[in-house]
Design a protein around this motif. Structure first.
Motif, short mmCIF file in Angstrom:
data_model
loop_
_atom_site.label_atom_id
_atom_site.label_comp_id
_atom_site.label_asym_id
_atom_site.label_seq_id
_atom_site.Cartn_x
_atom_site.Cartn_y
_atom_site.Cartn_z
N ASP A 179 -7.58 -3.95 4.76
CA ASP A 179 -8.62 -4.83 4.22
C ASP A 179 -9.47 -5.42 5.34
OD1 ASP A 179 -7.76 -4.34 1.66
OD2 ASP A 179 -6.51 -6.14 1.53
N GLU A 180 -8.83 -5.82 6.44
CA GLU A 180 -9.59 -6.37 7.57
C GLU A 180 -10.50 -5.31 8.17
OE1 GLU A 180 -6.27 -9.65 9.15
OE2 GLU A 180 -6.36 -7.63 10.03
N THR A 213 -5.19 -4.75 9.51
CA THR A 213 -4.85 -4.28 8.18
C THR A 213 -6.00 -3.46 7.60
OG1 THR A 213 -5.79 -6.18 7.02
CG2 THR A 213 -3.50 -6.39 7.81
N GLN A 232 0.83 -1.21 0.00
CA GLN A 232 0.00 0.00 0.00
C GLN A 232 0.87 1.26 0.00
OE1 GLN A 232 -2.18 -1.29 3.40
NE2 GLN A 232 -4.01 -1.81 2.22
#
Length: 471
Positions: free
Chosen positions: A440-441, A438, A141
């Motif tokens: 995404d989590e 994270t 990222q």
């Protein structure tokens, strides 16, 4: 004028206002005499109309108006002096009051319904098992962000053949089935950025072009929405709705953004105050900046989870039937009973949270003054001007005054400051575990909790103003 309170339920009561002729007659006569002084009627000199005639013409209307004003003032004073903690404001009970004959009655018993704010104790020590999610960005990222910044600080160069992320300028014209541009057809200069097109087929049309290449395509198969078509053809969105068919595009110029090189010059463009201009330090600053930006999302989720947890430990009733009536009266003509009934579970929860929030604010002395609001806006504006080297005090004051002159903006800013202070109190006083996660989590967790987000702008709480209480 005498006011008494009569309980009608656990959280409701009547306020009964006894109005006698001696309560209002002096005020009514004063208004009528003022009417007499100003009256101008045929057959009488100005100010010489008989008082009896003035009373006959205006007496009933003036009496009703003065009684309503007095009742409103006396109800507000009674509520304040008796420290009645209400939800909403008193609602006239026409059924209990009965029909009023303003022409013949001189004494009245007026009934009003009120709803009490419930009594409950605030206890945050029982609220546990909360998590505050600290979002950590991945090296990939960080790479993507650096790539974006390199493009932002890059240079535009001429390209021979178009690629997906190039800017292709040229002429576009509407053609008929024979490929001919009619005299009244659309024919203009425009540009296309293939990467912005929504379909792979649309992108492919504009990839691989060289200067003076011409392509023909179906407008609707290539461009998906009227907004894009309007920009492309230089028409309004309304006009774009009616345009379709074949078009020809002739490329005139192809420009490509060449990303900045990862060197000291680029690093200092992004961070002008950077002393250690190494890639390692640059990546570290990018990562920490991204994580700071994500912190606001973490705060939102924490507040949402905290509200859920706090409300599970603060169960109390509110006068639902009264509140439904109050909302219908407050929004007369704007909402229906069916709409209120449908949305009431959300409104009820929101109101209950506001009552709890008021308790938290009182216990932890959370306040927002006018000076706080002004300083907040001033600091923001100064920061904006400061970045441009033009932080003139008079100009800043003028902008601040303009912003705060709009009640909606001032209230929003006050709410933002309050919520920031509330968030700090909850972080400090709730049993909370810090967890790393994270991006995404976190996005997955936030999406799962989306349906439980709360809107805290709703019906007034116990300290609302009391409008006129007209029967």
């Amino acid at each position: 004028m005498n006011i008494t309170k009569e309980s009608t339920g656990k959280l409701t009561a009547h306020l009964i206002v006894e109005v006698r002729e001696e309560d209002y007659q002096e005020k009514v006569n004063k208004v009528l005499k003022d009417y007499q002084r100003k009256a101008n009627m045929p057959g009488f000199r100005p100010g010489k109309v008989p008082f009896g005639m003035v009373r006959k013409m205006y007496g009933t209307a003036v009496m009703a108006d003065e009684i309503n004003k007095m009742v409103s003032e006396e109800l507000t004073a009674f509520i304040r002096e008796n420290e009645i903690k209400m939800l909403g404001y008193p609602i006239p009970n026409d059924e209990k009051t009965g029909n009023i004959d303003w022409s013949n009655q001189n004494s009245f018993n007026l009934y009003f319904d009120i709803g009490y704010a419930p009594e409950f104790d605030l206890n945050l020590s029982n609220v546990s098992n909360l998590s505050y999610y600290k979002i950590k960005v991945s090296p990939e990222q960080v790479d993507e962000e650096i790539k974006r910044l390199a493009g932002q600080h890059g240079t535009m160069e001429k390209a021979e053949k178009s690629e997906e992320t190039d800017w292709v300028s040229g002429a576009i014209a509407q053609i008929d089935e024979s490929g001919v541009v009619q005299e009244d057809a659309i024919n203009t200069e425009t540009y296309v950025y293939p990467a912005s097109l929504q379909t792979e087929e649309g992108k492919a049309v504009f990839i691989g072009l060289e200067e003076e290449d011409s392509i023909e395509f179906d407008l609707r198969e290539t461009f998906a929405d009227n907004k894009t078509i309007a920009r492309l053809l230089k028409v309004t969105e309304k006009e774009a709705e009616k345009i379709n068919g074949k078009f020809r595009f002739t490329a005139k110029d192809i420009s490509r953004m060449v990303p900045a090189e990862l060197n000291e010059t680029f690093f200092k463009k992004v961070f002008p105050d950077l002393e250690e201009a190494s890639e390692e330090k640059f990546r570290e600053l990018i990562a920490s900046g991204m994580e700071r930006n994500f912190a606001s999302e973490s705060d939102k989720k924490f507040l949402q989870d905290a509200v859920d947890a706090i409300m599970q430990h603060h169960i109390f009733e509110i006068p639902e039937d009264f509140l439904k009536r109050w909302m219908l009266e407050s929004n007369r003509g704007e909402v229906t009973q069916e709409e209120i009934d449908k949305d009431f579970p959300n409104l009820s929860r929101s109101l209950k949270w506001d009552l709890v929030k008021q308790k938290i604010a009182k216990q932890f002395d959370i306040k927002v003054t006018k000076e706080d609001i002004r300083n907040y806006v001033s600091a923001y504006i100064t920061g904006r001007f400061g970045s441009m080297g033009d932080a003139d005090d008079n100009k800043v004051d003028e902008i601040v005054n303009n912003i705060l002159s709009k009640n909606e903006d001032a209230e929003r800013i006050e709410s933002d400051i309050f919520n920031s202070r509330l968030l700090h109190v909850l972080k400090e006083n709730l049993n909370t575990e810090i967890k790393e996660t994270t991006v995404d989590e976190f996005i997955a967790m936030a999406a799962a909790g989306h349906d439980h987000e709360h809107d805290h702008d709703h019906v007034h709480g116990p300290d609302c103003d009391h409008p006129d209480h007209n029967h």
